[in-house]
Scaffold this active site. Structure first.
Site, PDB file in Angstrom:
ATOM      1  N   LYS A  22       0.847  -1.207   0.000  1.00  0.00           N
ATOM      2  CA  LYS A  22       0.000   0.000   0.000  1.00  0.00           C
ATOM      3  C   LYS A  22       0.879   1.252   0.000  1.00  0.00           C
ATOM      4  CE  LYS A  22      -1.598   1.599   4.119  1.00  0.00           C
ATOM      5  NZ  LYS A  22      -1.335   2.987   4.482  1.00  0.00           N
ATOM      6  N   ASN A  23       1.883   1.260   0.883  1.00  0.00           N
ATOM      7  CA  ASN A  23       2.654   2.498   1.060  1.00  0.00           C
ATOM      8  C   ASN A  23       3.638   2.765  -0.065  1.00  0.00           C
ATOM      9  OD1 ASN A  23       1.194   3.008   3.290  1.00  0.00           O
ATOM     10  ND2 ASN A  23       2.792   2.508   4.784  1.00  0.00           N
ATOM     11  N   ARG A 102      -4.560  10.737   4.389  1.00  0.00           N
ATOM     12  CA  ARG A 102      -3.495  11.738   4.538  1.00  0.00           C
ATOM     13  C   ARG A 102      -2.508  11.743   3.378  1.00  0.00           C
ATOM     14  NH1 ARG A 102      -2.679  13.987   9.138  1.00  0.00           N
ATOM     15  NH2 ARG A 102      -0.567  14.391   8.492  1.00  0.00           N
ATOM     16  N   CYS A 126      -4.775  12.946  13.051  1.00  0.00           N
ATOM     17  CA  CYS A 126      -4.939  11.531  12.711  1.00  0.00           C
ATOM     18  C   CYS A 126      -4.991  10.750  14.012  1.00  0.00           C
ATOM     19  CB  CYS A 126      -3.730  11.140  11.870  1.00  0.00           C
ATOM     20  SG  CYS A 126      -3.487   9.404  11.578  1.00  0.00           S
ATOM     21  N   ARG A 131       0.771  14.448  13.271  1.00  0.00           N
ATOM     22  CA  ARG A 131       1.275  14.256  11.907  1.00  0.00           C
ATOM     23  C   ARG A 131       1.297  15.550  11.079  1.00  0.00           C
ATOM     24  NH1 ARG A 131      -0.866   8.751   9.462  1.00  0.00           N
ATOM     25  NH2 ARG A 131       1.029   8.979   8.262  1.00  0.00           N
ATOM     26  N   PRO A 132       2.138  16.507  11.481  1.00  0.00           N
ATOM     27  CA  PRO A 132       2.221  17.754  10.720  1.00  0.00           C
ATOM     28  C   PRO A 132       2.821  17.540   9.322  1.00  0.00           C
ATOM     29  CG  PRO A 132       3.919  17.679  12.431  1.00  0.00           C
ATOM     30  CD  PRO A 132       3.060  16.463  12.618  1.00  0.00           C
ATOM     31  N   ASP A 134       4.851  20.123   8.004  1.00  0.00           N
ATOM     32  CA  ASP A 134       5.808  21.233   7.886  1.00  0.00           C
ATOM     33  C   ASP A 134       7.069  20.867   7.100  1.00  0.00           C
ATOM     34  OD1 ASP A 134       6.251  19.536  10.053  1.00  0.00           O
ATOM     35  OD2 ASP A 134       7.310  21.031  11.232  1.00  0.00           O
ATOM     36  N   ASP A 317       5.005   0.615  11.944  1.00  0.00           N
ATOM     37  CA  ASP A 317       3.809  -0.020  11.381  1.00  0.00           C
ATOM     38  C   ASP A 317       3.670  -1.495  11.799  1.00  0.00           C
ATOM     39  OD1 ASP A 317       3.245   2.372  10.216  1.00  0.00           O
ATOM     40  OD2 ASP A 317       3.824   1.792   8.183  1.00  0.00           O
ATOM     41  N   ILE A 339       8.096   7.056  16.749  1.00  0.00           N
ATOM     42  CA  ILE A 339       7.720   7.776  15.520  1.00  0.00           C
ATOM     43  C   ILE A 339       6.435   8.574  15.717  1.00  0.00           C
ATOM     44  CG2 ILE A 339       7.297   7.569  13.029  1.00  0.00           C
ATOM     45  CD1 ILE A 339      10.060   6.481  13.775  1.00  0.00           C
ATOM     46  N   ARG A 409      -8.335  -0.714   4.759  1.00  0.00           N
ATOM     47  CA  ARG A 409      -7.459   0.308   4.177  1.00  0.00           C
ATOM     48  C   ARG A 409      -6.120  -0.301   3.774  1.00  0.00           C
ATOM     49  NH1 ARG A 409      -7.345   5.950   7.200  1.00  0.00           N
ATOM     50  NH2 ARG A 409      -6.150   6.271   5.300  1.00  0.00           N
TER      51      ARG A 409
HETATM   52  C1  EPZ Z   1       4.487   7.018   6.248  1.00  0.00           C
HETATM   53  O1  EPZ Z   1       3.758   8.083   6.822  1.00  0.00           O
HETATM   54  C2  EPZ Z   1       3.551   5.844   6.166  1.00  0.00           C
HETATM   55  N1  EPZ Z   1       2.398   6.174   5.339  1.00  0.00           N
HETATM   56  C3  EPZ Z   1       3.101   5.440   7.572  1.00  0.00           C
HETATM   57  O2  EPZ Z   1       2.315   4.277   7.460  1.00  0.00           O
HETATM   58  C4  EPZ Z   1       4.338   5.098   8.408  1.00  0.00           C
HETATM   59  O3  EPZ Z   1       3.937   4.804   9.722  1.00  0.00           O
HETATM   60  C5  EPZ Z   1       5.294   6.291   8.409  1.00  0.00           C
HETATM   61  O4  EPZ Z   1       5.625   6.674   7.049  1.00  0.00           O
HETATM   62  C6  EPZ Z   1       6.594   6.005   9.145  1.00  0.00           C
HETATM   63  O5  EPZ Z   1       7.213   4.892   8.577  1.00  0.00           O
HETATM   64  C7  EPZ Z   1       2.434   5.974   4.042  1.00  0.00           C
HETATM   65  O6  EPZ Z   1       3.435   5.598   3.477  1.00  0.00           O
HETATM   66  C8  EPZ Z   1       1.188   6.232   3.279  1.00  0.00           C
HETATM   67  P1  EPZ Z   1       6.661  10.347   8.195  1.00  0.00           P
HETATM   68  P2  EPZ Z   1       4.333   9.573   6.780  1.00  0.00           P
HETATM   69  O7  EPZ Z   1       6.607  11.623   7.441  1.00  0.00           O
HETATM   70  O8  EPZ Z   1       5.122   9.748   5.547  1.00  0.00           O
HETATM   71  C9  EPZ Z   1       7.031  13.620  11.695  1.00  0.00           C
HETATM   72  C10 EPZ Z   1       0.446   2.911   7.930  1.00  0.00           C
HETATM   73  O9  EPZ Z   1      -0.059   2.352   8.946  1.00  0.00           O
HETATM   74  N2  EPZ Z   1       6.778  14.627  10.653  1.00  0.00           N
HETATM   75  O10 EPZ Z   1       7.807   9.429   7.899  1.00  0.00           O
HETATM   76  O11 EPZ Z   1       3.204  10.472   7.034  1.00  0.00           O
HETATM   77  C11 EPZ Z   1       5.805  12.727  11.919  1.00  0.00           C
HETATM   78  O12 EPZ Z   1       4.876  13.319  12.771  1.00  0.00           O
HETATM   79  C12 EPZ Z   1       0.987   4.301   7.998  1.00  0.00           C
HETATM   80  O13 EPZ Z   1       0.471   2.385   6.821  1.00  0.00           O
HETATM   81  C13 EPZ Z   1       6.790  15.959  10.991  1.00  0.00           C
HETATM   82  O14 EPZ Z   1       6.998  16.340  12.153  1.00  0.00           O
HETATM   83  O15 EPZ Z   1       5.293   9.566   8.046  1.00  0.00           O
HETATM   84  C14 EPZ Z   1       6.464  11.497  12.479  1.00  0.00           C
HETATM   85  O16 EPZ Z   1       6.745  11.711  13.829  1.00  0.00           O
HETATM   86  C15 EPZ Z   1       0.668   5.071   9.196  1.00  0.00           C
HETATM   87  N3  EPZ Z   1       6.565  16.879  10.011  1.00  0.00           N
HETATM   88  C16 EPZ Z   1       7.781  11.412  11.719  1.00  0.00           C
HETATM   89  O17 EPZ Z   1       8.020  12.737  11.231  1.00  0.00           O
HETATM   90  C17 EPZ Z   1       6.343  16.517   8.722  1.00  0.00           C
HETATM   91  O18 EPZ Z   1       6.162  17.396   7.879  1.00  0.00           O
HETATM   92  C18 EPZ Z   1       7.809  10.447  10.556  1.00  0.00           C
HETATM   93  O19 EPZ Z   1       6.652  10.671   9.743  1.00  0.00           O
HETATM   94  C19 EPZ Z   1       6.327  15.160   8.390  1.00  0.00           C
HETATM   95  C20 EPZ Z   1       6.558  14.224   9.375  1.00  0.00           C
END
Ligand code: EPZ
Length: 430
Positions: A22-23, A102, A126, A131-132, A134, A317, A339, A409
């Site tokens: 999926k991801n 998202r 979420c 999950r910002p 920024d 995950d 995370i 999902r």
């Molecule tokens: C991806 O989410 C995955 N989603 C998530 O899978 C997965 O848990 C996550 O990566 C971590 O491996 C998809 O691929 C669709 P991140 P993503 O940006 O990209 C912080 C599932 O169950 N952050 O790597 O949204 C954030 O809050 C899902 O399939 C900021 O602060 O995650 C987190 O603490 C859930 N600002 C960390 O970084 C930002 O702008 C990592 O998030 C972006 C992220």
């Protein structure tokens, strides 16, 4: 609303085919916005997230054929999906659509790179954390975009000559940030270097596909990725990488229920950290030419101590699933989540089955119990819900999980795959 009923106590034996990830499928579908040509993706899983993204891309004017049919039903398992973004009819992604999923926020980068402008609703919070976005906005600003937040939307404009290559240094590893930077920088003028890039296999899969489309990317899979921008990308065919989280989840199902199962189409290197933890817990893991063989016969489960981390660390995950598993370990386990700040919603539900879990901030201490007892429980998010399936496979009696739309999902044909290996599991519709 559908529910899933599991009668625990059956061992799992057989073969489970692992679907496309999926991801990986989601960013790959979004990458279709970068070219006027057809992008054909193979091995796309049948999931509600994929259907949602289909609607979102359709709103931008992307023509999508699934297994040769336009506007047909959801894709068949492993279907070919052909996406044609010949012309982009709308550069706005509205709240009603983005709020369903998202990852749809990731359309911002490619729309901006190709069309010079985009207006995409901020996704909001979420179940698992704030999950910002920024870092994603910062990356696009580094490439020269001007971004304003107006009425809940990110309104972005590229400079008149298009996005410009730049150094992007993520303060924290971000999968979505890396996807966004990769896609936008592929069509920027000049060279971009992403520092502290995510190394997840799904990032590598996106980079591989972009390279087939004509992008000039090196270093994907390491923490420094270099992208030399090109004026146009072309279409290609690309097979979505296997879903390592699905594979890890079924490995934990076998570990919990006992038995001997081959996870077809997956290799241990996609998920070494989780397989290492399972080995430590007393589960046999073996790479065969058909896939990864997982077995546990007779011996008890040993406790584990893990901390989630970006790839190649133990994936967030799979955190809920591992917790479900060690509820029955012979001893006390500790799981720390680094995370997402709110990824312990499964704790209360696992406790309803008899698990003994103590939460202290971002750490959970799980005292193994000799047995779990089935109960009605509620799914709260995708991975949390499947931890209840894992627990239900070993619990005495019936476990009924409600709100299974969370599972739909991200897990393709979950009941069929488990039932095919001997689990007593059924979906109760309505
Ligand atoms: C991806 O989410 C995955 N989603 C998530 O899978 C997965 O848990 C996550 O990566 C971590 O491996 C998809 O691929 C669709 P991140 P993503 O940006 O990209 C912080 C599932 O169950 N952050 O790597 O949204 C954030 O809050 C899902 O399939 C900021 O602060 O995650 C987190 O603490 C859930 N600002 C960390 O970084 C930002 O702008 C990592 O998030 C972006 C992220």
């Amino acid at each position: 609303m559908d529910r899933i009923r599991i009668t625990g106590g059956k061992k799992l034996n057989g073969v489970i085919p692992i679907s496309g990830a999926k991801n990986a499928a989601l960013p790959l579908m979004i990458a279709s916005l970068l070219t006027e040509d057809d992008l054909t993706l193979l091995n796309v899983p049948r999931l509600s997230d994929v259907s949602n993204l289909r609607r979102i891309l359709g709103n931008h004017g992307v023509d999508i054929m699934i297994a040769g049919k336009r506007n047909g039903d959801d894709p068949l398992s492993g279907a070919n999906v052909r996406l044609s973004a010949r012309s982009i009819s709308d550069t706005t992604a509205p709240y009603e659509l983005v709020s369903t999923m998202r990852a749809s926020f990731w359309v911002l980068g490619p729309l901006l790179a190709r069309m010079g402008e985009a207006k995409v609703s901020l996704p909001g919070g979420c179940a698992i954390g704030t999950r910002p976005v920024d870092f994603l906005l910062m990356a696009l600003e580094r490439l020269g975009a001007k971004i304003d937040i107006e009425n809940g939307y990110a309104v972005a404009k590229a400079p008149s000559g298009g996005l410009k290559g730049a150094e992007i240094d993520f303060p924290k590893v971000t999968v979505g940030g890396t996807h966004t930077a990769l896609m936008a920088a592929s069509l920027a003028n000049g060279t971009t270097v992403i520092h502290n890039a995510a190394r997840e296999p799904e990032v590598v899969d996106l980079a591989d596909c972009l390279v087939k489309m004509g992008a000039r990317i090196s270093g994907a899979g390491t923490s420094t990725i270099e992208i030399k921008g090109v004026p146009h990308l072309r279409g290609t065919h690309h097979a979505v990488v296997a879903d390592r989280i699905e594979a890890g989840t079924y490995a934990m199902c076998v570990a919990m229920a006992g038995g001997d199962v081959v996870l077809q189409g997956v290799k241990t290197n996609l998920l070494q950290s989780a397989f290492d933890v399972l080995t430590e817990a007393g589960v046999n893991i073996e790479q065969t030419n058909k896939g990864v063989r997982v077995s546990r016969n007779g011996n008890g489960l040993k406790p584990v101590n893990i901390t989630t981390d970006p790839f190649p660390g133990f994936p967030t995950d799979l955190q809920a699933q591992l917790m479900g598993l060690v509820t029955l370990a012979d001893g006390t386990s500790k799981i720390t989540e680094t995370i997402f700040e709110n990824r312990f919603m499964h704790v209360a539900e696992l406790s309803r089955l008899g698990a003994k879990i103590h939460l202290d901030g971002q750490s959970a201490t799980i005292e193994g119990v000799p047995k779990l007892k089935g109960a009605p429980v509620m799914a709260t998010d995708l991975r949390a819900s499947v931890s209840l399936v894992i627990a239900g496979l070993a619990a005495e009696g019936d476990t009924t999980i409600s709100r299974v739309y969370h599972l739909d999902r991200g897990f393709e044909q979950l009941e069929a795959k488990l039932a095919g290996c001997g689990a007593e599991i059924e979906r109760i519709t309505g």
